[in-house]
Design a protein around this motif. Structure first.
Motif, PDB file in Angstrom:
ATOM      1  N   PHE A 262      25.510   0.684  23.486  1.00 52.60           N
ATOM      2  CA  PHE A 262      25.907  -0.662  23.070  1.00 52.60           C
ATOM      3  C   PHE A 262      25.588  -1.696  24.142  1.00 52.60           C
ATOM      4  O   PHE A 262      25.774  -2.882  23.939  1.00 52.60           O
ATOM      5  CB  PHE A 262      27.410  -0.698  22.778  1.00 52.60           C
ATOM      6  CG  PHE A 262      27.772  -0.023  21.501  1.00 52.60           C
ATOM      7  CD1 PHE A 262      27.752  -0.724  20.307  1.00 52.60           C
ATOM      8  CD2 PHE A 262      28.128   1.310  21.474  1.00 52.60           C
ATOM      9  CE1 PHE A 262      28.067  -0.094  19.114  1.00 52.60           C
ATOM     10  CE2 PHE A 262      28.446   1.944  20.297  1.00 52.60           C
ATOM     11  CZ  PHE A 262      28.420   1.241  19.105  1.00 52.60           C
ATOM     12  N   CYS A 263      25.140  -1.222  25.281  1.00 51.51           N
ATOM     13  CA  CYS A 263      24.943  -2.118  26.432  1.00 51.51           C
ATOM     14  C   CYS A 263      23.591  -2.824  26.336  1.00 51.51           C
ATOM     15  O   CYS A 263      22.564  -2.186  26.104  1.00 51.51           O
ATOM     16  CB  CYS A 263      25.017  -1.291  27.711  1.00 51.51           C
ATOM     17  SG  CYS A 263      24.860  -2.263  29.206  1.00 51.51           S
ATOM     18  N   ILE A 264      23.584  -4.146  26.528  1.00 50.40           N
ATOM     19  CA  ILE A 264      22.313  -4.882  26.529  1.00 50.40           C
ATOM     20  C   ILE A 264      21.875  -5.222  27.956  1.00 50.40           C
ATOM     21  O   ILE A 264      20.983  -6.032  28.156  1.00 50.40           O
ATOM     22  CB  ILE A 264      22.371  -6.145  25.638  1.00 50.40           C
ATOM     23  CG1 ILE A 264      23.443  -7.120  26.125  1.00 50.40           C
ATOM     24  CG2 ILE A 264      22.587  -5.776  24.177  1.00 50.40           C
ATOM     25  CD1 ILE A 264      23.323  -8.518  25.504  1.00 50.40           C
ATOM     26  N   LEU A 265      22.541  -4.624  28.927  1.00 51.50           N
ATOM     27  CA  LEU A 265      22.159  -4.736  30.344  1.00 51.50           C
ATOM     28  C   LEU A 265      22.190  -6.170  30.863  1.00 51.50           C
ATOM     29  O   LEU A 265      21.367  -6.553  31.690  1.00 51.50           O
ATOM     30  CB  LEU A 265      20.768  -4.120  30.571  1.00 51.50           C
ATOM     31  CG  LEU A 265      20.622  -2.658  30.157  1.00 51.50           C
ATOM     32  CD1 LEU A 265      19.183  -2.194  30.341  1.00 51.50           C
ATOM     33  CD2 LEU A 265      21.557  -1.763  30.958  1.00 51.50           C
TER      34      LEU A 265
ATOM     35  N   ARG B  95      17.489   4.715  35.005  1.00 47.32           N
ATOM     36  CA  ARG B  95      16.436   3.697  35.057  1.00 47.32           C
ATOM     37  C   ARG B  95      15.752   3.584  33.694  1.00 47.32           C
ATOM     38  O   ARG B  95      15.948   4.441  32.840  1.00 47.32           O
ATOM     39  CB  ARG B  95      15.372   4.085  36.084  1.00 47.32           C
ATOM     40  CG  ARG B  95      15.876   4.003  37.490  1.00 47.32           C
ATOM     41  CD  ARG B  95      14.832   4.464  38.490  1.00 47.32           C
ATOM     42  NE  ARG B  95      15.374   4.338  39.830  1.00 47.32           N
ATOM     43  CZ  ARG B  95      15.370   3.214  40.528  1.00 47.32           C
ATOM     44  NH1 ARG B  95      14.827   2.132  40.022  1.00 47.32           N
ATOM     45  NH2 ARG B  95      15.890   3.158  41.737  1.00 47.32           N
ATOM     46  N   GLY B  96      14.946   2.554  33.561  1.00 50.87           N
ATOM     47  CA  GLY B  96      14.149   2.365  32.351  1.00 50.87           C
ATOM     48  C   GLY B  96      15.005   2.357  31.103  1.00 50.87           C
ATOM     49  O   GLY B  96      16.074   1.753  31.074  1.00 50.87           O
TER      50      GLY B  96
ATOM     51  N   ILE C 239      25.439   1.001  32.098  1.00 55.08           N
ATOM     52  CA  ILE C 239      26.493   0.731  33.078  1.00 55.08           C
ATOM     53  C   ILE C 239      27.481   1.877  33.046  1.00 55.08           C
ATOM     54  O   ILE C 239      27.643   2.553  32.020  1.00 55.08           O
ATOM     55  CB  ILE C 239      27.209  -0.621  32.833  1.00 55.08           C
ATOM     56  CG1 ILE C 239      27.876  -0.658  31.463  1.00 55.08           C
ATOM     57  CG2 ILE C 239      26.263  -1.785  33.008  1.00 55.08           C
ATOM     58  CD1 ILE C 239      29.362  -0.593  31.527  1.00 55.08           C
ATOM     59  N   SER C 240      28.141   2.079  34.183  1.00 54.78           N
ATOM     60  CA  SER C 240      29.148   3.124  34.230  1.00 54.78           C
ATOM     61  C   SER C 240      30.207   2.763  35.270  1.00 54.78           C
ATOM     62  O   SER C 240      29.869   2.216  36.325  1.00 54.78           O
ATOM     63  CB  SER C 240      28.486   4.455  34.596  1.00 54.78           C
ATOM     64  OG  SER C 240      29.461   5.459  34.698  1.00 54.78           O
TER      65      SER C 240
END
Ligand code: FES
Length: 204
Positions: A124-127, A149-150, A155-156
């Motif tokens: 769900f993360c869009i960074l 990466r990539g 996130i954590s």
């Protein structure tokens, strides 16, 4: 600090040297959408939803307003066919991660983005990095970070720090544009602070 005159959506705007286009627009009450920007944090330029057209010296470029400084005589267009198309595609990519996120749905409606255009992603993360940067820059705790990466980047929460710091803070929760963070936190919380429901049932 010297004053800079520029034009945004046909309006003459006075800005200070060093301001971003986004800050100049906001100071003049002109709306530019953002997903990774926060006034307490260093500009990051990750989501690109703040893309605008910036014309200077006869050249027009698409730039991220939050990380692009104002320049004298710059002509900025916050809406145009190219700007809207760029935002639409970005939103369709974000919606593959979080199709039900209200912040994305509102923008999707505005830009006609199709939430089913791209194959759904498991994260769900869009960074946008808001939680990571807020925890590092404002709270100075680094309880949440990026991992991998990539395409696998996510996130954590760091359990050792989160178990001490997050329960009394949670200031990053409302910053998350996709509400992913709450789920991630609760997962970590469940692992770090097992509740009675997580304990094995006693036998006999
Ligand atoms: Fe400018 Fe995200 S708000 S790149």
């Amino acid at each position: 600090m010297s004053e800079i005159l520029l034009q945004i959506d046909g309006i003459e705007v006075k800005a200070k040297e060093g301001m971003s286009i986004l800050e100049a627009a906001q100071s003049a009450g002109i709306y530019i959408p953002t997903l990774c920007h926060h006034e307490k944090l260093q500009p990051y330029g990750a989501c690109r939803i703040c893309t605008v057209e910036a014309e200077t010296g006869g050249r027009t470029n698409l730039v991220a307003a939050c990380v692009s400084p104002v320049q004298p005589n710059l002509v900025v267009r916050t809406r145009s066919e190219k700007v809207d198309k760029t935002r639409k595609i970005l939103l369709e990519q974000f919606l593959a991660h979080a199709p039900d996120a209200p912040a994305l749905q509102d923008l999707a409606q505005e830009y006609g983005a199709d939430k089913d255009r791209f194959e759904k992603e498991s994260s769900f993360c869009i960074l946008c990095g808001l939680c990571v940067r807020y925890c590092a820059e404002v709270k100075k705790k680094n309880a949440v970070g990026f991992v991998d990466r990539g395409a696998r980047r996510e996130i954590s929460f760091i359990p050792e720090i989160a178990s001490k710091e997050c329960w009394k803070c949670k200031e990053c929760f409302p910053l998350c544009p996709t509400s992913y963070l709450q789920a991630a936190y609760h997962l970590t919380e469940a692992l770090v602070f097992p509740s009675p429901s997580f304990e094995p049932a006693s036998e006999g």
